[in-house]
Design a protein around this motif. Structure first.
Motif, PDB file in Angstrom:
ATOM      1  N   SER A 203      29.384  34.662  44.411  1.00  9.84           N
ATOM      2  CA  SER A 203      30.898  34.689  45.031  1.00  9.84           C
ATOM      3  C   SER A 203      31.823  33.969  43.886  1.00  9.84           C
ATOM      4  O   SER A 203      31.189  33.705  42.985  1.00  9.84           O
ATOM      5  CB  SER A 203      30.998  33.569  46.302  1.00  9.84           C
ATOM      6  OG  SER A 203      30.816  32.215  45.826  1.00  9.84           O
ATOM      7  N   GLN A 204      32.967  34.395  44.076  1.00  8.36           N
ATOM      8  CA  GLN A 204      34.084  33.754  43.021  1.00  8.36           C
ATOM      9  C   GLN A 204      33.858  32.250  43.231  1.00  8.36           C
ATOM     10  O   GLN A 204      34.066  31.573  42.111  1.00  8.36           O
ATOM     11  CB  GLN A 204      35.597  34.170  43.514  1.00  8.36           C
ATOM     12  CG  GLN A 204      35.719  35.532  43.287  1.00  8.36           C
ATOM     13  CD  GLN A 204      37.061  36.034  43.610  1.00  8.36           C
ATOM     14  OE1 GLN A 204      37.788  35.377  44.346  1.00  8.36           O
ATOM     15  NE2 GLN A 204      37.787  37.158  43.053  1.00  8.36           N
ATOM     16  N   GLU A 205      33.576  31.630  44.227  1.00  4.02           N
ATOM     17  CA  GLU A 205      33.511  30.179  44.295  1.00  4.02           C
ATOM     18  C   GLU A 205      32.285  29.583  43.701  1.00  4.02           C
ATOM     19  O   GLU A 205      32.660  28.701  42.677  1.00  4.02           O
ATOM     20  CB  GLU A 205      33.343  29.766  45.839  1.00  4.02           C
ATOM     21  CG  GLU A 205      34.509  30.057  46.853  1.00  4.02           C
ATOM     22  CD  GLU A 205      34.517  31.259  47.358  1.00  4.02           C
ATOM     23  OE1 GLU A 205      33.690  32.146  46.918  1.00  4.02           O
ATOM     24  OE2 GLU A 205      35.772  31.635  47.794  1.00  4.02           O
ATOM     25  N   GLU A 206      31.337  30.400  43.404  1.00  2.00           N
ATOM     26  CA  GLU A 206      30.372  30.129  42.838  1.00  2.00           C
ATOM     27  C   GLU A 206      30.535  30.100  41.307  1.00  2.00           C
ATOM     28  O   GLU A 206      30.168  29.164  40.555  1.00  2.00           O
ATOM     29  CB  GLU A 206      28.959  30.865  42.808  1.00  2.00           C
ATOM     30  CG  GLU A 206      28.324  30.746  44.298  1.00  2.00           C
ATOM     31  CD  GLU A 206      27.204  31.795  44.664  1.00  2.00           C
ATOM     32  OE1 GLU A 206      26.146  31.116  45.454  1.00  2.00           O
ATOM     33  OE2 GLU A 206      27.430  32.882  44.433  1.00  2.00           O
ATOM     34  N   VAL A 207      31.059  31.139  40.760  1.00  2.00           N
ATOM     35  CA  VAL A 207      31.443  31.515  39.662  1.00  2.00           C
ATOM     36  C   VAL A 207      32.367  30.290  39.126  1.00  2.00           C
ATOM     37  O   VAL A 207      32.437  29.770  37.821  1.00  2.00           O
ATOM     38  CB  VAL A 207      31.867  32.805  39.151  1.00  2.00           C
ATOM     39  CG1 VAL A 207      32.486  32.860  37.602  1.00  2.00           C
ATOM     40  CG2 VAL A 207      30.925  33.862  39.421  1.00  2.00           C
ATOM     41  N   ALA A 208      33.323  30.111  39.727  1.00  2.00           N
ATOM     42  CA  ALA A 208      34.528  28.968  39.444  1.00  2.00           C
ATOM     43  C   ALA A 208      34.019  27.721  39.239  1.00  2.00           C
ATOM     44  O   ALA A 208      34.261  27.097  38.391  1.00  2.00           O
ATOM     45  CB  ALA A 208      35.485  29.068  40.475  1.00  2.00           C
ATOM     46  N   LYS A 209      32.843  27.280  40.249  1.00  2.00           N
ATOM     47  CA  LYS A 209      32.252  26.182  39.922  1.00  2.00           C
ATOM     48  C   LYS A 209      31.490  25.964  38.706  1.00  2.00           C
ATOM     49  O   LYS A 209      31.609  24.799  38.059  1.00  2.00           O
ATOM     50  CB  LYS A 209      31.148  26.064  41.232  1.00  2.00           C
ATOM     51  CG  LYS A 209      30.520  24.610  41.194  1.00  2.00           C
ATOM     52  CD  LYS A 209      29.972  24.155  42.434  1.00  2.00           C
ATOM     53  CE  LYS A 209      29.557  22.827  42.530  1.00  2.00           C
ATOM     54  NZ  LYS A 209      28.901  22.470  43.699  1.00  2.00           N
ATOM     55  N   GLN A 210      30.715  26.996  38.271  1.00  2.00           N
ATOM     56  CA  GLN A 210      30.007  26.945  37.029  1.00  2.00           C
ATOM     57  C   GLN A 210      30.959  27.092  36.014  1.00  2.00           C
ATOM     58  O   GLN A 210      30.705  26.251  34.892  1.00  2.00           O
ATOM     59  CB  GLN A 210      29.041  28.011  36.948  1.00  2.00           C
ATOM     60  CG  GLN A 210      27.780  28.011  37.780  1.00  2.00           C
ATOM     61  CD  GLN A 210      26.894  29.164  37.829  1.00  2.00           C
ATOM     62  OE1 GLN A 210      26.726  29.565  36.519  1.00  2.00           O
ATOM     63  NE2 GLN A 210      26.147  29.667  38.806  1.00  2.00           N
ATOM     64  N   VAL A 211      32.016  27.697  35.845  1.00  2.00           N
ATOM     65  CA  VAL A 211      33.101  27.931  34.701  1.00  2.00           C
ATOM     66  C   VAL A 211      33.675  26.397  34.603  1.00  2.00           C
ATOM     67  O   VAL A 211      34.094  26.032  33.687  1.00  2.00           O
ATOM     68  CB  VAL A 211      33.739  29.148  34.951  1.00  2.00           C
ATOM     69  CG1 VAL A 211      34.816  29.077  33.852  1.00  2.00           C
ATOM     70  CG2 VAL A 211      33.152  30.208  34.788  1.00  2.00           C
ATOM     71  N   GLY A 212      34.023  25.945  35.872  1.00  2.00           N
ATOM     72  CA  GLY A 212      34.976  24.594  35.778  1.00  2.00           C
ATOM     73  C   GLY A 212      36.304  25.051  36.037  1.00  2.00           C
ATOM     74  O   GLY A 212      36.924  24.230  35.424  1.00  2.00           O
ATOM     75  N   VAL A 213      36.545  26.081  36.702  1.00  2.00           N
ATOM     76  CA  VAL A 213      38.035  26.499  37.088  1.00  2.00           C
ATOM     77  C   VAL A 213      38.145  26.633  38.704  1.00  2.00           C
ATOM     78  O   VAL A 213      37.187  26.419  39.374  1.00  2.00           O
ATOM     79  CB  VAL A 213      38.129  27.754  36.406  1.00  2.00           C
ATOM     80  CG1 VAL A 213      38.303  27.531  34.710  1.00  2.00           C
ATOM     81  CG2 VAL A 213      37.358  28.735  36.564  1.00  2.00           C
ATOM     82  N   SER A 214      39.433  26.840  38.998  1.00  2.00           N
ATOM     83  CA  SER A 214      39.552  27.110  40.290  1.00  2.00           C
ATOM     84  C   SER A 214      39.381  28.709  40.866  1.00  2.00           C
ATOM     85  O   SER A 214      39.201  29.431  39.995  1.00  2.00           O
ATOM     86  CB  SER A 214      41.155  27.024  40.708  1.00  2.00           C
ATOM     87  OG  SER A 214      41.887  27.949  39.998  1.00  2.00           O
TER      88      SER A 214
END
Length: 149
Positions: free
Chosen positions: A17-28
């Motif tokens: 999900s976009q949320e998972e990617v955001a968390k791993q990348v460290g962005v919103s």
């Protein structure tokens, strides 16, 4: 394929999900959304993380986006122009400014008016000091004009 479309495709292939990617990348999540909808581009450090997550390289991500390639080329050209400008010890503006100051001094001696000397010396110094800035401003205006047209 645009970078955003490619990022979305890679994320979906990873079943993330976009949320998972955001968390791993460290962005919103909003950043991920903007990137995937081609509203903005990720910074280099984020591209590195995305490459790790999706098992690809920055090179592969960037090469497929012609728009991004042209932006990179424009930035590289601007950097080269700035380097060339910095190599010039005495640019034309210096000589123009000195010439204006010299002419102002000659005029004031001939006419006997100190105001002319002050005005022309100030104008000459401004041109000598800010010539490159004036040229850059004019180039930016020209660039903006052509981008809007």
């Amino acid at each position: 394929m645009r970078l955003g479309n490619q990022l979305e495709k890679l994320r979906e292939e990873q079943k993330m999900s976009q949320e998972e990617v955001a968390k791993q990348v460290g962005v919103s999540v909003q950043n991920i959304h903007k990137w995937e909808n081609n509203q903005s581009y990720p910074e280099i450090q984020h591209l590195l993380k995305l490459g790790d997550i999706y098992g690809t390289t920055i090179d592969e991500l960037i090469k497929s986006d012609a728009t991004l390639q042209s932006r990179i080329n424009i930035i590289e050209e601007e950097i080269e122009e700035e380097k060339e400008d910095d190599d010039e010890l005495l640019h034309p503006g210096f000589y123009i400014g000195i010439g204006i100051m010299f002419l102002g001094t000659l005029l004031s001696l001939a006419i006997g008016n100190l105001t002319i000397t002050m005005v022309t010396n100030i104008a000459g110094m401004l041109i000598a000091c800010f010539y490159k800035g004036i040229l850059k401003l004019l180039k930016d205006i020209k660039k903006d004009f052509y981008e809007q047209g």
